[in-house]
Scaffold this motif. Sequence first.
Motif, short mmCIF file in Angstrom:
data_model
loop_
_atom_site.label_atom_id
_atom_site.label_comp_id
_atom_site.label_asym_id
_atom_site.label_seq_id
_atom_site.Cartn_x
_atom_site.Cartn_y
_atom_site.Cartn_z
N HIS A 257 0.81 -1.22 0.00
CA HIS A 257 0.00 0.00 0.00
C HIS A 257 0.85 1.28 0.00
O HIS A 257 0.36 2.35 0.36
CB HIS A 257 -0.93 -0.01 1.21
N ASP A 258 2.10 1.17 -0.39
CA ASP A 258 2.97 2.35 -0.47
C ASP A 258 2.56 3.18 -1.68
O ASP A 258 2.84 2.83 -2.83
CB ASP A 258 4.44 1.92 -0.57
N THR A 259 1.88 4.30 -1.43
CA THR A 259 1.33 5.12 -2.51
C THR A 259 2.42 5.70 -3.40
O THR A 259 2.26 5.76 -4.63
CB THR A 259 0.50 6.27 -1.91
N ASP A 260 3.54 6.11 -2.82
CA ASP A 260 4.61 6.72 -3.61
C ASP A 260 5.22 5.72 -4.58
O ASP A 260 5.50 6.06 -5.74
CB ASP A 260 5.68 7.29 -2.68
N VAL A 261 5.42 4.49 -4.13
CA VAL A 261 5.99 3.46 -5.01
C VAL A 261 4.99 3.13 -6.12
O VAL A 261 5.37 2.98 -7.29
CB VAL A 261 6.36 2.20 -4.21
N ARG A 262 3.72 3.01 -5.76
CA ARG A 262 2.69 2.73 -6.77
C ARG A 262 2.62 3.86 -7.80
O ARG A 262 2.44 3.61 -8.99
CB ARG A 262 1.34 2.55 -6.09
N ALA A 263 2.79 5.10 -7.34
CA ALA A 263 2.77 6.24 -8.26
C ALA A 263 3.96 6.19 -9.22
O ALA A 263 3.83 6.51 -10.40
CB ALA A 263 2.78 7.55 -7.47
#
Length: 264
Positions: free
Chosen positions: A105-111
Motif C-alpha cells: 500500500h505504499d502510494t509513492d511506489v505505486r505512483a
Amino acid sequence: MIYASVFIVSLSGIALILSIRLLLRQRTVRRFVRSIRQRFESAEDRGVQLIEETPVRKPRKNPRASAIEMQQVRTLVHSAEKAEKQGKIDEVERLLIQALTIHPHDTDVRAQLAKLYLTTEREGKAEAMYRELLQQRDDASFHANLGLALYRQTKYEDACFAYQEALNRDPKNPERSAALGRACIAARRFEEAISLLEKASLFLSRDTDILHLLAECYLQIDQREKAEDAYRRINRLEPYNEDVKAKMREIREGMEDGGSGTKD
C-alpha cells in the motif's frame, strides 16, 4: 443437656436443608446439560455443521520488522532510480514491483510504477494503476495523469472528465486548463476548449502551441476574425514564421470573398 440437644437438632436440620438445595441444584444443572446435548444431537441429525469458534487475534506489527521493511523498500526504490537513469526499464519495473510485494500500500511506489507505465506507452496499465491510486489519495496529478493515459487511448470523453477533476483541485494552474482544452478539442467540444485555452493563454502568453490550438478552434466554429487575431498574437512572438503569415492571408482572403463569418 437440653440446650445441647436443641443445638444438635438445629444443626442437623440446617445440614439437611443445605443437602436438599445442593441436590436440587445438581439436578437442575444436569437437566440443563442434558437439554444442550439433546439439541446438539438433534442438530447433527439434521445435518447442521457446527463451526468451532476461534478467537480472532490481531497480529501485532513488530516495530523493528516494520523499520526493516521500510529500509528494504527505500533500497529497492533507490536501485530503481539508478536503473531508470541507465535506461533499464525492465529492471526498474522489476524493482518497483518487488518493493510493492514488501509494502503493497505504499502510494509513492505505486505512483512511480504508474508513471513508468505512462512514460513507456503502456497506457492501459497506467490507467488501471491511477484509478487504484485515486482510491487511496485524491491528488490532482493522479487525475491529470489518468487523463493523459485515457487521451492516448482515444478515450476522449473520459479524458475530459479526468482533466476536469485535476483542474477542480488545482484551478490556478494554467497547464491544467490547457490540458483540458486539448482533450475538449479531441472530443470536438470546441467552444469549451476556447474558454479553457483563452484562460491558459493569459498566464502562458508566450506558449504558441496554445495559440495555434486556439486559432484552429475559432476556425472550427467559423469565427475567422478571432482566429486571425490568435495568429497575429503568434506572429508577434514568431515574426519569421511564414506558415503563420500564410494562415493570416488565407483567413483575410476568405473573409473578403465570403464575409467575416463571425458569429455573435
